[in-house]
Design an enzyme around this catalytic site. Sequence first.
Site, short mmCIF file in Angstrom:
data_model
loop_
_atom_site.label_atom_id
_atom_site.label_comp_id
_atom_site.label_asym_id
_atom_site.label_seq_id
_atom_site.Cartn_x
_atom_site.Cartn_y
_atom_site.Cartn_z
N LYS A 1 -95.76 40.48 -6.21
CA LYS A 1 -93.63 40.90 -5.37
C LYS A 1 -93.29 42.29 -4.67
O LYS A 1 -92.84 42.53 -4.03
CB LYS A 1 -92.90 40.06 -5.97
CG LYS A 1 -92.82 40.55 -7.69
CD LYS A 1 -91.27 40.08 -8.45
CE LYS A 1 -91.23 40.08 -9.86
NZ LYS A 1 -92.99 39.41 -9.85
N THR A 2 -93.92 42.58 -5.32
CA THR A 2 -93.62 44.55 -4.83
C THR A 2 -94.30 45.14 -4.07
O THR A 2 -93.73 45.66 -3.32
CB THR A 2 -93.82 45.66 -5.90
OG1 THR A 2 -92.92 45.37 -7.02
CG2 THR A 2 -92.88 47.11 -5.39
N GLU B 1 -87.16 42.37 -3.52
CA GLU B 1 -88.16 41.86 -4.31
C GLU B 1 -87.08 40.67 -5.11
O GLU B 1 -86.14 41.43 -6.23
CB GLU B 1 -87.86 43.16 -4.98
CG GLU B 1 -89.07 42.44 -6.46
CD GLU B 1 -89.90 44.15 -6.89
OE1 GLU B 1 -90.23 44.10 -8.34
OE2 GLU B 1 -89.90 44.49 -5.56
#
Length: 475
Positions: A120-121, A164
């Site tokens: 996700k980052t 995020e």
Amino acid sequence: MNGEKAGKPHIHLIGIGGAGLSAIATVLYQWGYTVSGSDMQSSMMTDLLARLGIKVFIGHRAQNLRPEVDAVVVSSAIPADNPEWQEALRRGIPVFKRAEWLGKMMAGKTGIALAGTHGKTTTTALTAYLLQEAGQSPSYIIGGYVPQLKTNAAAGQGDAFVIEADEYDHTFLGFRPNIAAVTTIEWDHPDIFPSPQALQADFEQFVAQVPPDGLVIGCGDDPVVRRVIRHARCRTVTYGLEAENDWQATGLRLNEDGGYNFTVLCRDETYRPALAGVEFGLAVPGRHNVRNALAGLIIAVERGIAPAQAADIIRRFQGVGRRFELKGEMHGVIVIDDYAHHPTEIRATLAAARDRFGDRPLWVVFQPHTFSRTAALLDEFAAAFAAADHVIVVDIFPSREVDEGRVHSRDIVTRMDHPDARYIGSLAEAASDLLERMTPPAVLLTLGAGDGYKVGEMVLKYLVSSEVMGPENEP
């Protein structure tokens, strides 16, 4: 809450040096709020915030909460008995968890939330970079420092807010995004989610919170993601490397940067002509990053960016700090640091290292992160290092937890079927062992979400002052 808010309320953030709250602090400051905060220790992020003009206190004390503070935001890692939190309650100052505050910040914006156990980052960073380079000036909050953006957060002038969406402490359940992406779903954070089913239930609720006119994007290569996105109340799109996805990366081949070139097939006739003949390429390594790039690409074209323009921007993307980050090269030793702290992430990172460096000897220093995760995934950790030639496991980084004696780093090593795996407790001793045994050419890869990256820094520092490696040069 948004950048149009009149006046300058004073927001105090407890745990301001962490990835989540440092990003919030940056955006609030750029929106014109008065911002202060505290953290237990100084860091690169607290230094960056101080340079912006934000007052950062090192250490948590009741007196850090100035009389003019209007609201307090607390990190998920902060216990309720924190003296600043208690002082806020005593004075009747509203206290918000990170999820609540982020939800307020997204109000009035086109929310784009990127979630998933892994990836996700990087996907959030790539999406923000895509929109920024395409001239859309998004606001964004990323869980890592992005060198090309020179920050982990910014208040843009456009309508998009890229964020995020962290599952830890149920944070992402505070969001109502217009577009949501889910990269992977795999059991993690056992201190919050007692079972894989509990984690999956949170993801089901997250996608269900996207409005009917929104979009949910999911990695169809992950069967759990496929099941979860069925709970969405809006249009869904799948992506991945497998043919049954709506968007598929195909023709993968290694390029000179160590990443992959590929083309994209799309079932949607709206986008198919514009994708024809477009060649995509990545400078960041690993097949997992091809999937991450697909998620960013879908969001970009949904935002009106032409695939050819998106391909050019994706090709320039250099990644996120602590995600396969090159720390340096000296005397034939390449030092890479990566945030991988879950068995699946470790395997993906090692595969990416093999793609980039071939048969070059791969030395790995792994620092387990939290006792609960180590205990819950002990056998999986032990099986994750097959692609490494040499493995050192150092002491567990406790983070927010207390050692109850249930698990130890030695437990990983004793379960490993590996020709050269050993436990060395301290970071300094691990660096000394590497300098004694490691000979060039070699790749040193530090893995973990704690401070294990310091081993690579110690090795590089010594090599800078050394002409020859070998046993006689042990510090």
